[in-house]
Design a protein around this motif. Structure first.
Motif, PDB file in Angstrom:
ATOM      1  N   ILE A 105      -9.683 -41.158 -21.196  1.00 26.71           N
ATOM      2  CA  ILE A 105     -11.075 -41.567 -21.015  1.00 26.71           C
ATOM      3  C   ILE A 105     -11.957 -40.685 -21.902  1.00 26.71           C
ATOM      4  N   TYR A 135     -18.449 -40.471 -13.263  1.00 19.94           N
ATOM      5  CA  TYR A 135     -17.720 -40.713 -14.519  1.00 19.94           C
ATOM      6  C   TYR A 135     -16.792 -39.530 -14.813  1.00 19.94           C
ATOM      7  N   ILE A 166      -4.858 -43.427   0.412  1.00 20.40           N
ATOM      8  CA  ILE A 166      -5.415 -42.071   0.328  1.00 20.40           C
ATOM      9  C   ILE A 166      -5.351 -41.405   1.704  1.00 20.40           C
ATOM     10  N   PHE A 225     -13.746 -39.540 -12.669  1.00 18.43           N
ATOM     11  CA  PHE A 225     -12.713 -40.454 -13.180  1.00 18.43           C
ATOM     12  C   PHE A 225     -11.914 -39.782 -14.303  1.00 18.43           C
ATOM     13  N   ARG A 226     -12.583 -39.069 -15.176  1.00 23.13           N
ATOM     14  CA  ARG A 226     -11.880 -38.389 -16.269  1.00 23.13           C
ATOM     15  C   ARG A 226     -10.894 -37.368 -15.722  1.00 23.13           C
ATOM     16  N   GLU A 227     -11.362 -36.575 -14.763  1.00 26.92           N
ATOM     17  CA  GLU A 227     -10.485 -35.531 -14.205  1.00 26.92           C
ATOM     18  C   GLU A 227      -9.294 -36.142 -13.470  1.00 26.92           C
ATOM     19  N   LEU A 228      -9.568 -37.244 -12.794  1.00 25.39           N
ATOM     20  CA  LEU A 228      -8.541 -37.919 -11.999  1.00 25.39           C
ATOM     21  C   LEU A 228      -7.336 -38.330 -12.839  1.00 25.39           C
ATOM     22  N   SER A 229      -7.568 -38.699 -14.082  1.00 15.92           N
ATOM     23  CA  SER A 229      -6.471 -39.277 -14.865  1.00 15.92           C
ATOM     24  C   SER A 229      -6.135 -38.480 -16.115  1.00 15.92           C
ATOM     25  N   GLU A 230      -6.642 -37.264 -16.195  1.00 21.37           N
ATOM     26  CA  GLU A 230      -6.402 -36.500 -17.413  1.00 21.37           C
ATOM     27  C   GLU A 230      -4.966 -35.986 -17.482  1.00 21.37           C
ATOM     28  N   ILE A 231      -4.289 -36.325 -18.576  1.00 25.94           N
ATOM     29  CA  ILE A 231      -2.916 -35.863 -18.790  1.00 25.94           C
ATOM     30  C   ILE A 231      -2.944 -34.713 -19.780  1.00 25.94           C
ATOM     31  N   PRO A 232      -2.480 -33.522 -19.357  1.00 28.81           N
ATOM     32  CA  PRO A 232      -2.502 -32.377 -20.278  1.00 28.81           C
ATOM     33  C   PRO A 232      -1.530 -32.585 -21.445  1.00 28.81           C
ATOM     34  N   PRO A 242      -7.951 -45.590 -13.991  1.00 27.37           N
ATOM     35  CA  PRO A 242      -7.574 -45.327 -12.603  1.00 27.37           C
ATOM     36  C   PRO A 242      -8.586 -45.927 -11.637  1.00 27.37           C
ATOM     37  N   ALA A 243      -8.191 -46.039 -10.383  1.00 30.77           N
ATOM     38  CA  ALA A 243      -9.148 -46.404  -9.340  1.00 30.77           C
ATOM     39  C   ALA A 243      -9.681 -45.129  -8.712  1.00 30.77           C
ATOM     40  N   SER A 281      -5.445 -48.023 -19.539  1.00 31.94           N
ATOM     41  CA  SER A 281      -5.210 -48.073 -18.098  1.00 31.94           C
ATOM     42  C   SER A 281      -6.220 -47.171 -17.405  1.00 31.94           C
ATOM     43  N   LEU A 316      -2.703 -44.034 -23.448  1.00 37.95           N
ATOM     44  CA  LEU A 316      -2.917 -45.180 -22.568  1.00 37.95           C
ATOM     45  C   LEU A 316      -4.054 -44.945 -21.580  1.00 37.95           C
ATOM     46  N   TYR A 339       5.670 -39.688 -24.008  1.00 35.09           N
ATOM     47  CA  TYR A 339       4.678 -38.865 -23.291  1.00 35.09           C
ATOM     48  C   TYR A 339       3.302 -39.033 -23.944  1.00 35.09           C
ATOM     49  N   PRO A 352     -10.363 -42.787  -5.804  1.00 32.01           N
ATOM     50  CA  PRO A 352      -9.645 -42.697  -4.521  1.00 32.01           C
ATOM     51  C   PRO A 352     -10.599 -42.682  -3.331  1.00 32.01           C
ATOM     52  N   ILE A 390     -14.871 -47.593 -17.463  1.00 35.01           N
ATOM     53  CA  ILE A 390     -15.049 -46.536 -16.456  1.00 35.01           C
ATOM     54  C   ILE A 390     -16.418 -46.656 -15.782  1.00 35.01           C
ATOM     55  N   ILE A 402      -6.410 -35.118  -6.733  1.00 36.59           N
ATOM     56  CA  ILE A 402      -5.524 -36.258  -6.883  1.00 36.59           C
ATOM     57  C   ILE A 402      -5.378 -36.516  -8.377  1.00 36.59           C
ATOM     58  N   PHE A 403      -4.178 -36.832  -8.797  1.00 38.31           N
ATOM     59  CA  PHE A 403      -3.930 -37.212 -10.183  1.00 38.31           C
ATOM     60  C   PHE A 403      -3.413 -38.640 -10.190  1.00 38.31           C
ATOM     61  N   SER A 404      -4.060 -39.483 -10.961  1.00 35.95           N
ATOM     62  CA  SER A 404      -3.658 -40.877 -11.075  1.00 35.95           C
ATOM     63  C   SER A 404      -2.953 -41.087 -12.402  1.00 35.95           C
ATOM     64  N   ARG A 433       1.069 -32.315 -13.271  1.00 34.57           N
ATOM     65  CA  ARG A 433       0.657 -33.559 -13.942  1.00 34.57           C
ATOM     66  C   ARG A 433       1.628 -33.914 -15.060  1.00 34.57           C
TER      67      ARG A 433
END
Lengths: 305, 305
Positions: free
Chosen positions: A301, B292, A186, B295-302, B221-222, B219, A298, A292, B224, B262, A217-219, A258
């Motif tokens: 959350i 929490y 990071i 974490f959701r925002e970090l890995s959210e895929i549109p 995320p961690a 999966s 996967l 996708y 950051p 999470i 950040i996007f994971s 993203r």
């Protein structure tokens, strides 16, 4: 919005624990072009090939409507050749042979008709050559660059100079740590973005990827692949999927970035399923969008109460 | 639904690149109890401490309503002591001192009133001791177990025997590879689940975590974190957050398992912000739920069009 792709076009000899191929189409520009062509119908390729380059491979590019006006045919020698062997865990590989051939004197010339490209993919080549490309284009909206430890260690000054004119750098985690000289990823990202790129993507192989933009950040998760057949080209396929989507949609919003990271991950996940670029010859739109959706499932959350 | 926590209660001496502490509360059961107590109001702790165990630390457990009826006070010696030093990158540590003390003869006795527990957390202790716990409980809904490379290498047969009666194993990636003797994590997961556990979580440190259930992989995320202050207890805090949430909600659906992973990640991310369990003393509900959401925002895929 056209996409300009500059990089290597090569032949690869590949040995993995699952098989071996003596000579197969490879190179960064090859993978970026093929994968981006699934989204972007106006891909312009700049590279060089030698007298051994086959009509079949020319035909593959043409079948994807990839423009080859910028692909130099150098009859003075053979195409760049790389031969490597992957270890059992597929994370490490030994280079067994490198023949630069006509690539040794590659001087990227951007045809007049490519110079207004708004999206530019600089494949992993010498930083000074990447800079030469940028000198020839007019006013791109997004310059995306790949690099590797070889250039970080060998030509750091030139690399940092080129980086100043790059909008998005795409590198892997060990390269990011090396470039920033910082073990925390990071923190590395902050340091690298201060070198020039507004955006940064750090690829982490089986651990997915991180996208760094101004505010967030996007994971992104990795696709859980049980049988990686051949990792060659995965990083370039990531870049192709990413840039194919961004240039096709012409939308640089954080949300669309993203999506682009996921389409990059999708194309990389297909790439490793067969030798070289074989899996990238005939993907269907349904396969791409289905995968996708798999990425979304996967990592989804659920909300809490 | 009460939660039974069995593991070590210890004192730790910790040195990180950022500071040093000679003696601070530690141990797997400590971290699991403290973190789960933010969700679960009926945490029952089984462990052993020695004559040096301080009233302040007893009071900390009591302040969180953690039941200490199962915490044996052994006046014959001191509490288990571990001393370690983390390297610059915080991923590796050297053990400088280990004094088993009263923990050497620890024999977990489950008080009668704990035996109907539906949720059981087996902290990282000798597999045969974990098995002894399971012999004393009635019919738990979910048995969760942690272990480490030391037991995989030293007592593999006992470990595999205990695993048969475990519902969820929580281990890190290198341990998973070692236990399954397989470099590919996804394949490792399949092999380990065949050893007994229906569910498996593989923790990957700065790369997040993977949850394996029958039909799917999740999966996570961690978080950051720029400045990890002290990694001690992160894995146990993960288990505490996970089991605190699962036992509080009493919901073992795949969706709720995702939430639990999470919340485990949330508690681990707090844990590393200060020395030992210091950050876990006074968390607020708002801090936990806000993270929490991060974490959701970090890995959210549109979605795509």
């Amino acid at each position: 919005m056209s996409l300009l792709v500059v990089g290597s076009v090569a032949y690869d000899g590949i040995e993995t624990p699952f098989g071996k191929v003596d000579k197969i189409l490879g190179g960064s520009a090859t993978y970026i072009s093929l994968t981006s062509s699934y989204f972007q119908k106006n891909v312009n390729l700049v590279g060089v090939v030698g007298k051994d380059f086959s009509q079949d491979d020319i035909d593959l590019f043409k079948s994807k409507d990839i423009d080859l006006q910028g692909l130099q045919m150098d009859e003075s020698g053979n195409t760049f050749f790389w031969k490597g062997k992957y270890h059992y865990d597929l994370n490490n590989r030994d280079t067994l042979d490198t023949q630069l051939n006509v690539f040794e004197h590659f001087n990227p010339k951007i045809p007049e008709s490519y110079r207004d490209a708004k999206f530019i993919a600089l494949g992993n080549i010498e930083p000074s050559l990447q800079a030469k490309v940028l000198e020839q284009v007019n006013s791109p909206d997004l310059v995306v660059m790949d690099t590797m430890n070889f250039w970080i260690e060998g030509t750091l000054d030139a690399l940092k100079q080129t980086l100043k004119n790059v909008d998005l750098l795409v590198i892997n985690d060990s390269e990011a740590r090396e470039l920033a000289d910082e073990p925390n990823l990071i923190k590395s990202a902050d340091l690298i973005r201060k070198m020039g790129p507004d955006f940064l993507i750090i690829k982490k192989g089986e651990h997915g990827a991180l996208l760094f933009t101004d505010d967030e950040i996007f994971s992104a998760p990795a696709y859980p692949i049980v049988d990686i057949f051949d990792p060659t080209g995965a990083g370039d396929s990531f870049m192709g999927g990413l840039l194919g989507w961004l240039s096709y949609t012409n939308d640089l919003s954080p949300q669309n970035f993203r999506r682009a990271v996921i389409f990059g991950s999708v194309m990389a996940s297909f790439c490793v399923e067969e030798f070289g670029p074989d899996r990238l010859r005939d993907l269907t739109e349904k396969e791409i969008y289905d995968r996708y959706r798999e990425f979304r499932e996967l990592s989804e959350i659920p909300e809490v109460g």
